[in-house]
Design an enzyme around this catalytic site. Structure first.
Site, PDB file in Angstrom:
ATOM      1  N   GLU A 197       1.209  -1.621   0.144  1.00 49.82           N
ATOM      2  CA  GLU A 197       0.110   0.224   0.052  1.00 49.82           C
ATOM      3  C   GLU A 197       0.850   1.281   0.364  1.00 49.82           C
ATOM      4  O   GLU A 197       2.099   1.295   0.580  1.00 49.82           O
ATOM      5  CB  GLU A 197      -0.563   0.181   1.384  1.00 49.82           C
ATOM      6  CG  GLU A 197      -1.713   1.184   1.181  1.00 49.82           C
ATOM      7  CD  GLU A 197      -2.909   1.112   2.445  1.00 49.82           C
ATOM      8  OE1 GLU A 197      -2.542   0.580   3.319  1.00 49.82           O
ATOM      9  OE2 GLU A 197      -3.748   1.946   2.185  1.00 49.82           O
ATOM     10  N   GLU A 242     -11.829  -3.334   4.012  1.00 44.07           N
ATOM     11  CA  GLU A 242     -11.683  -3.190   5.083  1.00 44.07           C
ATOM     12  C   GLU A 242     -13.243  -3.255   5.315  1.00 44.07           C
ATOM     13  O   GLU A 242     -13.995  -2.167   6.561  1.00 44.07           O
ATOM     14  CB  GLU A 242     -11.009  -3.120   5.930  1.00 44.07           C
ATOM     15  CG  GLU A 242     -10.400  -3.260   6.463  1.00 44.07           C
ATOM     16  CD  GLU A 242      -9.633  -2.785   7.564  1.00 44.07           C
ATOM     17  OE1 GLU A 242      -9.229  -1.263   7.895  1.00 44.07           O
ATOM     18  OE2 GLU A 242      -7.958  -3.831   8.243  1.00 44.07           O
TER      19      GLU A 242
END
Ligand code: AHR
Length: 666
Positions: free
Chosen positions: A52, A379
């Site tokens: 990321e 998420e």
């Protein structure tokens, strides 16, 4: 396949025991390994990495661009830049906005040079790492409406001493934008240099995409990636690379979500986005954190291919980060998001007759990337996620029935949100459920048996993000201590033992810049010139380079080894390399004598190796000064009469390898 179920009371007794009962090092424990009875397949891509752009992992990190705000598109257009001259003159340096003509890259710099020389300075991301003898490749887009300006390019140290110099004489005139490059060599090493352009002569020149790259990028690709950082990844031989996140997939709101189509093609057309980690943590502000997408989806696929990993892209599912705005797209407007997912599969795999396959070929990769899976949402949680996921799943499976989809189980590995998703996703026969856990070391130890009792059905587990988080008072790179890594290793034996259920796993996050991190711990720490693997890196590497092909049973007193006397173990055989591999962690401060009883008809060589990762100090770290303080040390071991006697060092993780003479099929 059903594994030996843990007996709860035994587990609790054992977990308690290894903290309080002194161990008798004189009494070897007998650990049984059933060589000829594979109990689960290990997927070739089991152990992967999570990438990321957090902690300046991409811009200012693996993406080797050295100029910050090269296209003047940050919210403050001159952030990172300063002008050095005796008397500033009005109008000689202007930021011009041509939004109507160029929506993706509206701003450029207009220099009107009428009198004495002046210098434009870029501070780099956290300074500029410069290496003596290294070639630096400068390039810029420009147009000269009034020719006559010459540019002297300099790298300089904190005392303004020049440590590298080149000349840029614009060759083209007129109103068309041109790109021109020049290279020069640095004369000294400096981790925090600055870059300057001294304007000489008289005239007017417009500049955009002012860029400087080191000559030693990964595979020497122009405007490519930092070789040292990619090498650390390549050395792990990761089975997959998950990208581009993480929360940046979601964005703080939908307008700032990650959109892969904006990240491919000419870099000057990749529309920059504020990085959501710019503002996320008030205590770690990063006002200069943006995503320029020089590392975009094409480069991610290329990176995966380079290091032999499967690509695992995660796409936005029509929901922004639920910790921020929680904004969702209206269900009847979800189609463009779904289309992005379908188009991505075509971009990766389509032949040249398809729109997106053709695009891939035009970018330099006619062969398909062989994409097999994708995450829908990062998420995300709640019924709003399930509704949107269902629409994605229907559309993707209709066109690509064998394509695997990763589904989110939210932010935590337990609780109401997790339970709702875990139940619903299993009812829906999800391919993969993505579990995330950032928890203390003792949670990891207590959960080493988590998957022993998981259902053995169609739905598999992807542990997509996990890391041991030490006490909150421990900050930055200090969080990557040996205690954390050892607890991770202990839990990972439980993932490996359950490889029929847990088919992929990745530690998170991957990279952090020592001067620019927002989130810790992280697997690899970097500064402008150097990088090192933490103890966690070596744990991950030991698993991924010793993954084997089949799990075999390893037990102590006929029980899975999940904490008895502080021991955690798993074992695999590698039918290709023809070897037995045992992984065993000793979480106590004492050495432990073990006799491995290697049962079965498989014939083993009498010599093997043990790789030990150990430190008696649980607070031990690796660092730029001592990058290998906790790193594997190899030693020879001997096997006699199918027995291997060894002593496990205190607080150690050990990988034992014994070659086969011949493997006895079950
Ligand atoms: O790994 C850091 C962050 O943790 C990720 O962006 C997010 O998915 C998780 O909350």
């Amino acid at each position: 396949m059903k594994l030996i179920a843990p007996v709860k009371s035994v587990l609790i007794t054992c977990l308690t025991a290894f903290f309080v009962i002194p161990l008798n090092a004189q009494q070897p424990k007998i650990v049984k390994v059933k060589l000829d009875q594979p109990i689960a397949k290990v997927q070739p891509n089991m152990w992967g990495v999570f990438f990321e752009d957090i902690n300046f992992g991409a811009d200012g990190g693996i993406y080797a661009e050295l100029i910050k705000n090269r296209s003047f598109e940050f919210a403050k257009p001159l952030m990172g830049w300063s002008i050095y001259r005796n008397k500033p003159r009005e109008g000689e340096v202007l930021v011009v906005n041509r939004k109507e003509a160029n929506e993706t890259n509206p701003r450029y710099l207009q220099i009107k040079k009428l009198t004495d020389d002046f210098e434009l300075i870029n501070e780099g991301f956290k300074g500029i790492g410069v290496k003596k003898g290294m070639r630096y490749d400068f390039s810029t887009m420009y147009r000269q409406l009034q020719p006559g300006v010459k540019m002297v390019l300099i790298l300089k140290d904190e005392n303004r001493k020049i440590i590298g110099q080149g000349n840029f004489i614009p060759e083209s005139t007129g109103s068309e934008w041109k790109k021109q490059s020049v290279s020069f060599v640095a004369t000294e090493t400096n981790p925090k240099a600055k870059f300057g352009i001294i304007f000489q002569g008289k005239g007017s020149i417009d500049l955009d995409m002012i860029s400087l790259f080191p000559g030693d990028t990964w595979k020497n690709r122009k405007q490519g990636l930092r070789a040292d950082m990619v090498q650390l990844l390549a050395d792990m031989k990761p089975g997959f690379i998950r990208f581009p996140g993480g929360c940046i997939v979601e964005g703080t709101d939908l307008a700032n979500r990650y959109q892969w189509k904006n990240t491919i093609g000419p870099i000057e057309e990749r529309k920059l986005l504020i990085n959501r980690w710019n503002t996320e943590f008030a205590h770690r502000p990063a006002p200069d954190y943006y995503q320029t997408f020089g590392l975009g989806f094409f480069e991610y696929f290329q990176l995966a291919e380079d290091i032999g990993s499967d690509a695992l892209p995660i796409l936005n599912c029509g929901m922004a980060c639920q910790f921020n705005t929680g904004e969702v797209v209206a269900l009847d407007e979800l189609q463009p998001y779904v289309q992005d997912a379908l188009d991505l599969i075509e971009f990766a795999n389509g032949d040249l007759s398809t729109t997106w396959g053709k695009k891939r070929a035009e970018l330099g990769h006619p062969k398909p990337f062989n994409l097999k899976m994708m995450g829908v949402g990062n998420e995300n949680w709640g019924p709003q996620y399930l509704e949107r996921l269902a629409i994605f799943t229907k559309a993707i499976k209709a066109k690509y029935p064998d394509f695997k989809l990763i589904n989110s189980s939210g932010t935590d590995p337990e609780g109401d949100r997790f339970n709702l998703l875990n139940t619903s996703l299993r009812e829906n026969k999800a391919d993969f459920i993505d579990e995330h856990y950032y928890r203390p070391a003792d949670w990891f130890l207590k959960n080493a048996g988590r998957y022993d009792s998981y259902p053995r059905n169609d739905t598999k587990i992807f542990v997509g993000e996990y890391a041991v988080h030490a006490d909150k008072n421990v900050i930055g790179s200090n969080r990557n201590n040996w205690e954390s890594a050892l607890a991770s290793a202990s839990l990972m034996t439980g993932l490996e033992r359950n490889a029929d259920v847990v088919q992929m796993a990745s530690y998170a996050p991957l990279f952090a810049h020592i001067d620019g991190w927002q989130w810790a711990p992280d697997m690899i720490w970097v500064d402008n010139l150097n990088s090192y693997g933490t103890p966690d890196y070596y744990v991950q590497k030991l698993f991924s380079t010793n993954k084997g092909t089949d799990v075999v049973s390893i037990t102590l007193d006929d029980q899975n080894i999940i904490g008895q006397d502080g021991l955690f173990a798993s074992s695999v055989i590698d039918k290709t390399k023809k070897e037995l591999i045992i992984k065993i962690a000793n979480n106590t401060k004492e050495s432990q004598s073990i006799i491995f009883d290697l049962e079965g008809k498989t014939k083993l060589k009498t010599k093997g190796t043990i790789e030990e990762l150990a430190s008696e100090q649980l607070s031990q770290l690796n660092s730029f000064e001592n990058p290998l303080a906790v790193s594997p040390k190899a030693a020879a071991i001997s096997i006699k009469d199918k027995k291997l006697s060894t002593s496990l060092k205190p607080y150690s993780f050990n990988v034992i390898k014994i070659p086969f003479i011949s493997y006895a099929k079950p």
